[in-house]
Design an enzyme around this catalytic site. Structure first.
Site: not given
Ligand code: HXC
Length: 261
Positions: A67, A112, A115, A135
């Protein structure tokens, strides 16, 4: 319809829904979740043209990295609840489709994203894909079905391990624990998903849709009730032209020509 955050294409009976925000690794914001739901309505309303749906992510890096954290950060509980319900509404539509759905997981499949993939009927994954429910690293819990659908895929122990550690597993481990049904090299991923889709499409599609329905609807019922439900649905296939054609073709030693009637 023109979508901004997803692409919907169809060819030879196979529709492909691509989550298309590669700059944020296809993160699911509310607009994207809404468009996923709208695209699924299009698929649902075109049963004659679309027999199988493949869901994938744009770019080489990610299926869906979760998400959208930038949208979620300042949410209050009411807004969070609305986002969760929006996701449940869209992901529920995947399960409610008569058409079979295949997640073609091309990279990061997190939060997400996992999911979403867990809502599909099967998962074909790239050997480079990575999976996780991170999460708790953000101070929240899975909210788009992860505590439930992942648990049903891998069992409580593995689901709890993945959710409590928030760490990623690779494709090999995802295959081992039952998240994925098939693993392909990245460049072969869509071919592999398409091949499975084509094999499914040779069969009587009433049967395919009904089998999906019975498996999903009866999964949480007591076994005797579930078996009874299966008997009821099974016997209804004997009212179809596909049943007559399928059995006649076998006895005449030829391939069946199913009309899905
Ligand atoms: C918003 C995101 C994102 C996310 C990546 N990006 N994941 N933006 N939401 N979930 C964005 C980054 O901010 C970055 O933007 C660009 O995408 C590229 O990502 P990087 O981090 O620079 O890439 P990298 O270093 O290769 O790392 C990849 C990654 C990392 C390991 C996948 O991006 C990451 O850990 N992302 C978050 C994963 C996460 O925690 N997901 C769960 C979310 S909670 P910029 O602008 O800097 O280029 C969820 C809950 C669901 O899903 C239910 C809730 C109700």
């Amino acid at each position: 319809k023109d979508f901004k955050n997803v692409l919907l294409e169809a060819e030879d009976g196979i529709a492909t829904l691509t989550i298309n925000r590669p700059k944020s690794l296809n993160a699911l914001n509310s607009d994207t979740l809404t468009e996923i739901g709208e695209a699924l309505d299009v698929v649902k309303n075109n049963e004659d043209a679309v027999k199988v749906l493949i869901i994938t992510g744009s770019g080489e890096k990610a299926f869906v990295a979760g998400a959208d954290i930038s949208q979620m950060r300042d949410m209050n509980p009411i807004e969070a609840s609305e986002l969760s319900k929006l996701a449940h509404n869209s992901f529920g539509k995947i399960e409610d489709l008569k058409q079979f759905t295949i997640a073609a997981v091309n990279g990061y499949c997190l939060g997400g994203g996992l999911e979403l993939a867990s809502s599909c009927d099967i998962r074909v994954i790239s050997s480079k894909a990575k999976f996780g429910q991170p999460e708790v690293t953000l101070g929240i819990i899975p909210g788009f079905g992860g505590t439930q659908r992942l648990t049903r895929l891998v069992g409580r122990g593995k689901a709890k391990e993945m959710i409590a550690t928030g760490t990623m597993i690779d494709a090999k481990e995802a295959y081992r624990v039952g998240i994925a049904e098939e693993v392909a090299e990245p460049e072969e991923l869509i071919n592999k998903a398409t091949e499975i889709a084509k094999t499914i499409m040779k069969n009587g599609l009433i049967g395919v849709g009904m089998a999906k329905y019975v498996i999903d609807r009866a999964a949480d019922l007591p076994l005797d009730t579930a078996i009874d439900f299966e008997t009821q649905m099974w016997s209804q296939t004997f009212a179809t032209e596909d049943q007559t054609e399928g059995m006649t073709a076998f006895l005449e030693k030829r391939h069946a020509n199913f009309t899905n009637k």
